[in-house]
Motif scaffolding. Structure first.
Motif, PDB file in Angstrom:
ATOM      1  N   ILE A  12       1.099  -0.992   0.260  1.00  0.00           N
ATOM      2  CA  ILE A  12       0.060   0.432   0.247  1.00  0.00           C
ATOM      3  C   ILE A  12       0.988   1.070   0.198  1.00  0.00           C
ATOM      4  O   ILE A  12       0.735   2.515  -0.452  1.00  0.00           O
ATOM      5  CB  ILE A  12      -0.907  -0.298   1.158  1.00  0.00           C
ATOM      6  N   THR A  13       2.189   1.392   0.766  1.00  0.00           N
ATOM      7  CA  THR A  13       2.916   2.742   0.397  1.00  0.00           C
ATOM      8  C   THR A  13       3.359   2.616  -1.011  1.00  0.00           C
ATOM      9  O   THR A  13       3.346   3.875  -1.468  1.00  0.00           O
ATOM     10  CB  THR A  13       3.917   2.223   1.534  1.00  0.00           C
ATOM     11  N   LEU A  14       3.413   1.509  -1.781  1.00  0.00           N
ATOM     12  CA  LEU A  14       3.608   1.775  -2.962  1.00  0.00           C
ATOM     13  C   LEU A  14       3.086   2.483  -3.787  1.00  0.00           C
ATOM     14  O   LEU A  14       3.482   3.378  -4.800  1.00  0.00           O
ATOM     15  CB  LEU A  14       4.521   0.247  -3.706  1.00  0.00           C
ATOM     16  N   MET A  15       1.639   1.878  -3.598  1.00  0.00           N
ATOM     17  CA  MET A  15       0.851   2.239  -4.839  1.00  0.00           C
ATOM     18  C   MET A  15       0.414   3.720  -4.109  1.00  0.00           C
ATOM     19  O   MET A  15       0.181   4.221  -5.321  1.00  0.00           O
ATOM     20  CB  MET A  15      -0.561   1.245  -3.948  1.00  0.00           C
ATOM     21  N   THR A  16       0.366   4.440  -3.061  1.00  0.00           N
ATOM     22  CA  THR A  16      -0.667   5.296  -2.313  1.00  0.00           C
ATOM     23  C   THR A  16       0.932   6.194  -2.781  1.00  0.00           C
ATOM     24  O   THR A  16       0.770   7.686  -1.554  1.00  0.00           O
ATOM     25  CB  THR A  16      -1.267   5.412  -1.231  1.00  0.00           C
ATOM     26  N   ARG A  17       2.153   6.133  -2.422  1.00  0.00           N
ATOM     27  CA  ARG A  17       3.222   7.256  -2.391  1.00  0.00           C
ATOM     28  C   ARG A  17       3.196   8.462  -3.431  1.00  0.00           C
ATOM     29  O   ARG A  17       2.998   8.165  -4.566  1.00  0.00           O
ATOM     30  CB  ARG A  17       4.564   7.060  -2.239  1.00  0.00           C
ATOM     31  N   ARG A  18       3.255   9.358  -2.887  1.00  0.00           N
ATOM     32  CA  ARG A  18       3.496  10.605  -4.244  1.00  0.00           C
ATOM     33  C   ARG A  18       4.596  10.709  -4.397  1.00  0.00           C
ATOM     34  O   ARG A  18       6.023  10.183  -4.659  1.00  0.00           O
ATOM     35  CB  ARG A  18       4.060  11.998  -3.110  1.00  0.00           C
ATOM     36  N   GLN A  19       4.693  10.744  -6.382  1.00  0.00           N
ATOM     37  CA  GLN A  19       6.273  10.977  -6.762  1.00  0.00           C
ATOM     38  C   GLN A  19       6.957  11.911  -6.520  1.00  0.00           C
ATOM     39  O   GLN A  19       6.791  13.030  -5.388  1.00  0.00           O
ATOM     40  CB  GLN A  19       5.458  11.709  -8.241  1.00  0.00           C
ATOM     41  N   GLY A  20       8.186  10.906  -6.367  1.00  0.00           N
ATOM     42  CA  GLY A  20       9.507  12.030  -5.553  1.00  0.00           C
ATOM     43  C   GLY A  20       9.369  12.359  -3.991  1.00  0.00           C
ATOM     44  O   GLY A  20      10.388  12.261  -3.274  1.00  0.00           O
ATOM     45  N   TRP A  21       8.575  10.924  -3.152  1.00  0.00           N
ATOM     46  CA  TRP A  21       8.793  11.191  -2.217  1.00  0.00           C
ATOM     47  C   TRP A  21       8.501   9.628  -1.501  1.00  0.00           C
ATOM     48  O   TRP A  21       7.516   8.786  -1.781  1.00  0.00           O
ATOM     49  CB  TRP A  21       7.347  11.958  -1.246  1.00  0.00           C
TER      50      TRP A  21
END
Length: 72
Positions: free
Chosen positions: A18-27
């Motif tokens: 879920i972290t990989l799917m919902t992370r902001r680009q570049g963060w």
């Protein structure tokens, strides 16, 4: 309430998909950086951040153990 917060914290710390799917680009979170380093074969560079994740995860466990000892 403290137990629920600590258990939620531990669950969030270990939830990689879920972290990989919902992370902001570049963060990137620490877990994402470790995942990227290990997938690229940089085991030595991933060791210290991985240890940090484990140690941070042990803090709530230690708090819960102390709390259960006081209640016994």
């Amino acid at each position: 309430m403290l137990t629920a917060l600590l258990m939620g914290f531990v669950e969030v710390m270990k939830e990689m998909p879920i972290t990989l799917m919902t992370r902001r680009q570049g963060w990137d979170t620490l877990a994402v950086r470790v995942f990227e380093m290990t997938s690229e074969g940089m085991w030595a560079r991933a060791a210290l951040p991985s240890l940090l994740i484990v140690l941070v995860g042990l803090i709530p466990v230690w708090i819960l153990l102390r709390q259960s000892d006081k209640n016994s």
